[in-house]
Design a protein around this motif. Structure first.
Motif, PDB file in Angstrom:
ATOM      1  N   HIS A  76      93.201 -32.671   9.718  1.00  0.00           N
ATOM      2  CA  HIS A  76      92.500 -31.494   9.224  1.00  0.00           C
ATOM      3  C   HIS A  76      91.731 -30.823  10.356  1.00  0.00           C
ATOM      4  O   HIS A  76      91.714 -29.596  10.470  1.00  0.00           O
ATOM      5  CB  HIS A  76      91.551 -31.886   8.088  1.00  0.00           C
TER       6      HIS A  76
ATOM      7  N   ARG B  64      92.486 -30.918  13.487  1.00  0.00           N
ATOM      8  CA  ARG B  64      93.458 -30.258  14.384  1.00  0.00           C
ATOM      9  C   ARG B  64      93.863 -28.898  13.818  1.00  0.00           C
ATOM     10  O   ARG B  64      93.968 -27.915  14.528  1.00  0.00           O
ATOM     11  CB  ARG B  64      94.699 -31.153  14.560  1.00  0.00           C
ATOM     12  N   GLN B  65      94.080 -28.891  12.480  1.00  0.00           N
ATOM     13  CA  GLN B  65      94.461 -27.632  11.813  1.00  0.00           C
ATOM     14  C   GLN B  65      93.366 -26.588  11.980  1.00  0.00           C
ATOM     15  O   GLN B  65      93.639 -25.434  12.290  1.00  0.00           O
ATOM     16  CB  GLN B  65      94.662 -27.894  10.327  1.00  0.00           C
ATOM     17  N   VAL B  66      92.132 -27.023  11.776  1.00  0.00           N
ATOM     18  CA  VAL B  66      90.996 -26.095  11.901  1.00  0.00           C
ATOM     19  C   VAL B  66      90.915 -25.569  13.329  1.00  0.00           C
ATOM     20  O   VAL B  66      90.705 -24.377  13.560  1.00  0.00           O
ATOM     21  CB  VAL B  66      89.678 -26.800  11.485  1.00  0.00           C
TER      22      VAL B  66
ATOM     23  N   ALA C 246      93.341 -25.280  15.405  1.00  0.00           N
ATOM     24  CA  ALA C 246      94.485 -24.409  15.712  1.00  0.00           C
ATOM     25  C   ALA C 246      94.349 -23.036  15.055  1.00  0.00           C
ATOM     26  O   ALA C 246      94.702 -22.022  15.644  1.00  0.00           O
ATOM     27  CB  ALA C 246      95.771 -25.090  15.266  1.00  0.00           C
ATOM     28  N   HIS C 247      93.850 -23.023  13.823  1.00  0.00           N
ATOM     29  CA  HIS C 247      93.801 -21.751  13.080  1.00  0.00           C
ATOM     30  C   HIS C 247      92.406 -21.144  13.004  1.00  0.00           C
ATOM     31  O   HIS C 247      92.241 -20.088  12.417  1.00  0.00           O
ATOM     32  CB  HIS C 247      94.362 -21.963  11.670  1.00  0.00           C
ATOM     33  N   GLY C 248      91.437 -21.836  13.535  1.00  0.00           N
ATOM     34  CA  GLY C 248      90.084 -21.275  13.555  1.00  0.00           C
ATOM     35  C   GLY C 248      89.365 -21.368  12.226  1.00  0.00           C
ATOM     36  O   GLY C 248      89.849 -21.840  11.247  1.00  0.00           O
TER      37      GLY C 248
END
Lengths: 428, 287
Positions: A420, A422-424, A426-428
């Protein structure tokens, strides 16, 4: 400068069974192998082509590319897709053995290999298909280029996971080759020192390597030990223990990588086989043996006389940080240190209970995290809190999940939080 | 709660587990109390068995009921209720009325534990919370437990030592916690003095150190935090009671320190070893 007392758990080692069959053997070549290709390798053979053992079948592509070599002599059957050791589909080259198995010709020693300079060594590594023999499988020349400022080369002979003996058996069988390989890696890195790392219980190996260093009159080499507790002896913990906050000044190579470097440089033998421990309670004759890359797990287990009973789980790597393989159609790669067939009673897990905050996970975390807090936050989808408690620093050694009296899925929850985060990111 | 099923359906390492389990933990802790109950019977405090029986039956009933009401599984298999009931019976006065025992177990099991979210979720020690509540409501009845008050004898103290030894040997929990608590209590006693007889003092301190601080749910997670917690609890216990130490003062002290636990956790948060650049090389498996 941060100096820490080594932390971890003392596991039942279970190495005796595979150490009973001490000598390293090469079983008969299997009927078929499937060699996985990295994205940085371009196949240079086509279906129907005849290949010899050690022949290049894929060329390196780009600066991070590395060549790939045939593990057996035979005919290229297909270049296609297969499921690799990490449960992902990747391209691969299949080779089917033709006729009776032949003896592999003896390697041709390279003249004047001791005088080869660093740049040339990197080229040799690249063209020999030399990759790290740990799960990272990073090309050796890329790793060396990442550590240009390294002052010490650490040759890791530790195997903190239960069952695993491949490094120990290789070092005991070929100590001088491992030492020479270490010296080659030291020269390639431009480092000043070589440190051989062993677990403090591995007395014979320590004594053997010390005596060889003494007789070689190497002043640049030394032997150091770590306590035989998991995960002490893994790359990250070795650097933590010895480099004292200056990780860039040391670079760690498994002893088997040093051996492969020696073969590539001194014997001109490309990297197409490695020592793998085939073990676990279900295997009839557990042992460490030479296996060509791309051999199926089924064939590997068959080379150890098969299984006594159906295993509950077949693992690639050790039981603490390895990966479960569901099908028998998984293949040995450069990072496969072990194939384990474990019965139900070994892998059974108790019923999951709530966290009682006993603090065992905190006490046993090798990187000083608070896994209980991180996982309790992840359970409630409070990933921000998990991040604030340094979930990203987890090395996923599995100690917390092993020690937890409540049998909580600690690693899954930490992995979820990290994913999660990493996702944050990557996508801000 | 989150769904942890992986897309491949395969499980994640580690594939082996230690022998630790909650049932083992509570089982061993309960086993350690047996010498104390035996000594109570042999020294004329057999009423403890009556209290034990009532607290056990009511505890099981409340656990079963709360499991039905809150939709959770009952904790009989882990043995948590048995341990709670055993300790609670020793915390109460010998001739405690049955209805107070039942009320106490209700407060501990339902009021303290389940309302906060179940095992491990209650920030306070459920048994001490319940005991303190009863003490405030029924001060005349809730006197010091007989085993740790004036009626304590050398035999009960010897049994308590044996219980503590068994508990210590079972290695369920941090060994530093009880030792540090005892050392701090002895230090405070030497420093401030007290009216309690040595036997009363030692009995109370031993029981608190090994059996009341055995519940980690309201304690800090780190060793340093736990050390601060027990030092605070020891200091408060000695200052809250003019006698130097009592189960009642220990109850208040532990509950007060429970309040500080979130701050202690944050204050003693371990400094992680930064190993981000090594993770990719060491553990690249995509689970």
């Amino acid at each position: 400068m941060q100096i820490r007392k080594p932390t971890g758990v003392r596991l039942e080692r279970k190495k005796e069974a595979s150490l009973l069959n001490w000598n390293l053997k090469r079983p008969l070549p299997p009927e078929k192998i499937s060699i996985p290709l990295s994205l940085a390798s371009l196949p240079c053979v086509r279906a129907g082509d005849a290949v010899q053992a050690g022949q290049m079948i894929a060329k390196p592509e780009g600066p991070k590319g590395v060549s790939v070599h045939a593990g057996i002599a035979g005919v290229v059957e297909k270049t296609g897709i297969l499921e690799n050791g990490r449960n992902r589909e990747i391209s691969a080259i299949g080779i089917r053995r033709q006729g009776e198995p032949k003896t592999v010709p003896a390697p041709d020693p390279r003249k004047g290999w001791e005088g080869i300079d660093s740049e040339e060594l990197l080229k040799i590594f690249r063209n020999s298909g030399l990759v790290m023999t740990n799960p990272g499988e990073e090309p050796v020349h890329v790793k060396i280029q990442r550590h240009v400022s390294a002052r010490s080369v650490i040759i890791n002979g530790c195997e903190p996971e239960p069952y695993l003996t491949c490094e120990q058996v290789l070092i005991m069988s070929h100590p001088v080759e491992v030492l020479r390989g270490a010296e080659i890696l030291r020269k390639a890195c431009g480092a000043a020192r070589i440190v051989f790392a062993f677990e403090d219980t591995n007395l014979e190996t320590i004594e053997l390597i010390k005596s060889k260093i003494y007789f070689l009159k190497w002043e640049q080499a030394e032997v150091r030990t770590v306590p035989a507790i998991y995960p002490q002896g893994l790359e990250s913990t070795l650097l933590q223990a010895w480099s004292r906050g200056k990780e860039d000044e040391a670079v760690v190579f498994p002893a088997s990588t040093a051996f492969a470097a020696y073969e590539a440089v001194a014997l001109q033998k490309p990297f197409y086989e490695r020592v793998v421990t085939v073990g676990g309670e279900c295997v009839v004759e557990p042992r460490s043996l030479w296996l060509p890359l791309g051999v199926s797990f089924q064939d590997a287990i068959r080379a150890c006389k098969g299984v006594m009973r159906e295993p509950e789980k077949v693992l690639m790597g050790g039981p603490m940080a390895g990966a479960e393989k569901k099908t028998g159609e998984s293949f040995v790669t450069a990072g496969t240190s072990a194939i384990l067939a474990l019965p139900k009673e070994v892998v059974k897990k108790g019923k999951e209970e709530p966290c009682i905050r006993c603090g065992l996970c905190v006490d046993h975390c090798p990187v000083s995290l608070s896994p209980a807090t991180i996982t309790l936050a992840a359970e409630q989808k409070e990933f921000g809190i998990a991040g604030a408690w340094d979930a990203a620093d987890c090395i996923e050694c599995g100690n917390c999940a092993y020690i937890c009296p409540s049998n909580r899925p600690m690693l899954e929850l930490i992995h979820l939080a990290k994913g999660h985060m990493r996702q944050v990111a990557a996508h801000g | 709660m989150v769904d942890l099923k992986t897309s491949s359906g395969q499980t994640i390492s580690p594939y082996i587990h230690s022998q630790n389990s909650l049932s083992r933990r509570y089982g061993r802790q309960t086993l350690a109390l047996i010498p104390l109950f035996l000594a109570a019977c042999l020294t004329g405090h057999a009423e403890v068995l009556r209290t034990l029986l009532i607290s056990l039956v009511s505890g099981v009933a409340f656990d079963f009921l709360s499991a039905k009401i809150f939709g959770k599984k009952e904790r009989l298999q882990t043995g948590e209720i048995v341990f709670m009931a055993s300790v609670f019976s020793l915390l109460l006065p010998s001739r405690c009325p049955s209805e107070l025992v039942v009320l106490g177990m209700f407060l501990a099991v339902v009021g303290a534990r389940e309302l906060f979210g179940g095992t491990g979720a209650c920030p306070f020690h459920p048994l001490l919370l319940s005991r303190v509540f009863l003490q405030i409501c029924f001060p005349g009845v809730m006197v010091e437990p007989a085993l740790f008050a004036g009626e304590s004898s050398v035999w009960t103290f010897a049994a308590l030592l044996l219980s503590a030894g068994i508990f210590f040997d079972s290695k369920q929990g941090r060994w530093e916690t009880p030792l540090l608590f005892m050392a701090a209590c002895f230090f405070c006693e030497a420093l401030f003095g007290g009216e309690a007889t040595p036997l009363m003092f030692f009995s109370g301190v031993l029981f608190t150190a090994f059996f009341l601080l055995a519940d980690p749910s309201g304690m800090p997670l780190t060793k340093k935090g736990a050390a601060f917690f027990v030092l605070g609890a020891a200091l408060l216990s000695s200052r809250l009671d003019p006698g130097g130490f009592s189960i009642a003062s220990a109850g208040y002290a532990v509950l007060f320190m429970n309040l500080l636990t979130p701050w202690l956790d944050a204050g003693f948060k371990p400094a992680p070893y930064r190993a981000k650049n090594l993770i990719q090389a060491t553990y690249p498996y995509e689970h």
